[in-house]
Design a protein around this motif. Structure first.
Motif, mmCIF file in Angstrom:
data_model
loop_
_atom_site.group_PDB
_atom_site.id
_atom_site.type_symbol
_atom_site.label_atom_id
_atom_site.label_comp_id
_atom_site.label_asym_id
_atom_site.label_seq_id
_atom_site.Cartn_x
_atom_site.Cartn_y
_atom_site.Cartn_z
ATOM 1 N N GLY A 32 0.805 -1.251 0.032
ATOM 2 C CA GLY A 32 -0.118 -0.015 -0.179
ATOM 3 C C GLY A 32 0.851 1.402 0.121
ATOM 4 N N GLU A 33 2.105 1.233 -0.099
ATOM 5 C CA GLU A 33 2.886 2.176 0.310
ATOM 6 C C GLU A 33 3.291 2.959 -1.331
ATOM 7 O OE1 GLU A 33 5.884 3.270 3.546
ATOM 8 O OE2 GLU A 33 6.565 1.194 2.480
ATOM 9 N N VAL A 34 3.631 4.019 -1.318
ATOM 10 C CA VAL A 34 4.319 4.636 -2.682
ATOM 11 C C VAL A 34 5.661 5.228 -1.895
ATOM 12 C CG1 VAL A 34 3.990 6.380 -4.524
ATOM 13 C CG2 VAL A 34 2.044 5.357 -3.466
ATOM 14 N N VAL A 35 6.592 4.591 -3.094
ATOM 15 C CA VAL A 35 8.001 5.011 -2.752
ATOM 16 C C VAL A 35 8.622 5.475 -3.979
ATOM 17 C CG1 VAL A 35 10.083 3.965 -1.762
ATOM 18 C CG2 VAL A 35 8.141 3.583 -0.631
ATOM 19 N N ALA A 205 4.068 10.959 -2.506
ATOM 20 C CA ALA A 205 4.593 9.346 -1.970
ATOM 21 C C ALA A 205 4.693 9.476 -0.407
ATOM 22 C CB ALA A 205 6.173 9.467 -2.509
ATOM 23 N N ASP A 206 4.975 8.134 0.036
ATOM 24 C CA ASP A 206 4.911 8.133 1.541
ATOM 25 C C ASP A 206 6.299 8.388 1.973
ATOM 26 O OD1 ASP A 206 2.099 7.141 2.172
ATOM 27 O OD2 ASP A 206 2.760 5.630 0.735
ATOM 28 N N ALA A 223 7.641 14.434 4.350
ATOM 29 C CA ALA A 223 7.606 15.654 5.388
ATOM 30 C C ALA A 223 9.133 15.993 5.452
ATOM 31 C CB ALA A 223 7.002 15.316 6.831
ATOM 32 N N GLU A 224 9.775 14.846 5.810
ATOM 33 C CA GLU A 224 11.238 14.897 6.144
ATOM 34 C C GLU A 224 11.945 15.615 4.779
ATOM 35 O OE1 GLU A 224 12.394 11.465 9.254
ATOM 36 O OE2 GLU A 224 11.767 11.047 7.343
ATOM 37 N N LEU A 225 11.609 15.123 3.736
ATOM 38 C CA LEU A 225 12.352 15.433 2.414
ATOM 39 C C LEU A 225 11.911 16.844 2.230
ATOM 40 C CD1 LEU A 225 14.142 14.884 -0.033
ATOM 41 C CD2 LEU A 225 12.089 13.874 -1.300
#
Length: 238
Positions: A32-35, A205-206, A223-225
């Motif tokens: 379920g993630e988008v990377v 993306a996550d 958020a970090e990026l």
């Protein structure tokens, strides 16, 4: 709760002949993630993807799909495990219609939720329905990219990989592709995407993996990026 990554790259080393390109890549994608894979040209993104889909065998390390090593598997066997790629350059067949593309690749092997059938794909890409009787070579670049995504979805993949998702597309068509990817994410589709438009990817993306000379030099959340623009300048040239 399933804690097994859908995709795991573990200490991945690979290259071409005597030229080593990847130097111990480690990252994973949960269901379920988008990377994203980010980095300047020539930093190892395409080589990583080739290794994941079996087109290039690693010299060391492992690629695992749902916990199972794919080292000994052919690209066709990896595809049957539920890995579908939208390749750079799209590679649509000039002598097949849009509809024939979607029928030829249709499979239900990994449809664990609402299946990606033709009508559902047309709902995401209305333009494909309008062009369903056009041949692949009669489509614009943007339409071919939509078709390449639709073709990959028709296999009902567990993992969808997009290599240079919006390369060479007009801005208005890029926006359509971003809208599509947001729709796929909302539907729970697991996605690995390579693209250079970082400002759009942080909203989609996550997590992100930045490659620099064949090494994964940074990994983190959107958020970090977004909060550290020095990373953009140092590693992405943005």
């Amino acid at each position: 709760m399933n804690t097994t990554p859908l995709l795991a790259c573990e200490g991945l080393e690979a290259g071409y002949g005597a030229s080593q390109v990847l130097f111990g890549i480690d990252f994973h994608i949960m269901p379920g993630e988008v990377v994203t894979l980010l980095g300047r040209n020539g930093m190892g993104k395409s080589t990583t993807i080739k290794t994941i889909i079996g087109a290039l065998k690693p010299s060391r390390g492992e690629v695992r799909i749902a916990g199972e090593s794919v080292r000994a598997k052919s690209p066709d066997a990896i595809a049957r495990m539920g890995v579908a790629i939208v390749p750079e350059g799209r590679h649509c067949f000039p002598n097949l219609t849009v509809r024939e593309h979607l029928l030829a690749f249709a499979a239900q092997r990994h449809a664990t939720r609402e299946a990606w059938n033709m009508e559902r794909i047309y709902a995401v890409f209305p333009r494909l329905k309008e062009r369903q009787h056009h041949m692949g070579n009669q489509l614009s670049g943007g339409e071919q990219q939509m078709l390449a995504i639709g073709r990959a979805l028709s296999t009902n993949p567990r993992l969808l990989i997009l290599d240079e998702a919006t390369e060479g597309l007009a801005p208005v068509i890029r926006e359509e592709i971003w809208r599509c990817l947001a729709t796929l994410k909302a539907a729970g589709q697991t996605i690995l995407v390579v693209d250079k438009y970082v400002h759009r990817l942080v909203g989609l993306a996550d997590r992100h993996v930045i490659l620099e000379r064949g090494n994964a030099v940074w990994q983190g959340s959107s958020a970090e990026l977004d909060a550290d623009r020095r990373l953009w300048q140092m590693h992405l040239g943005v």
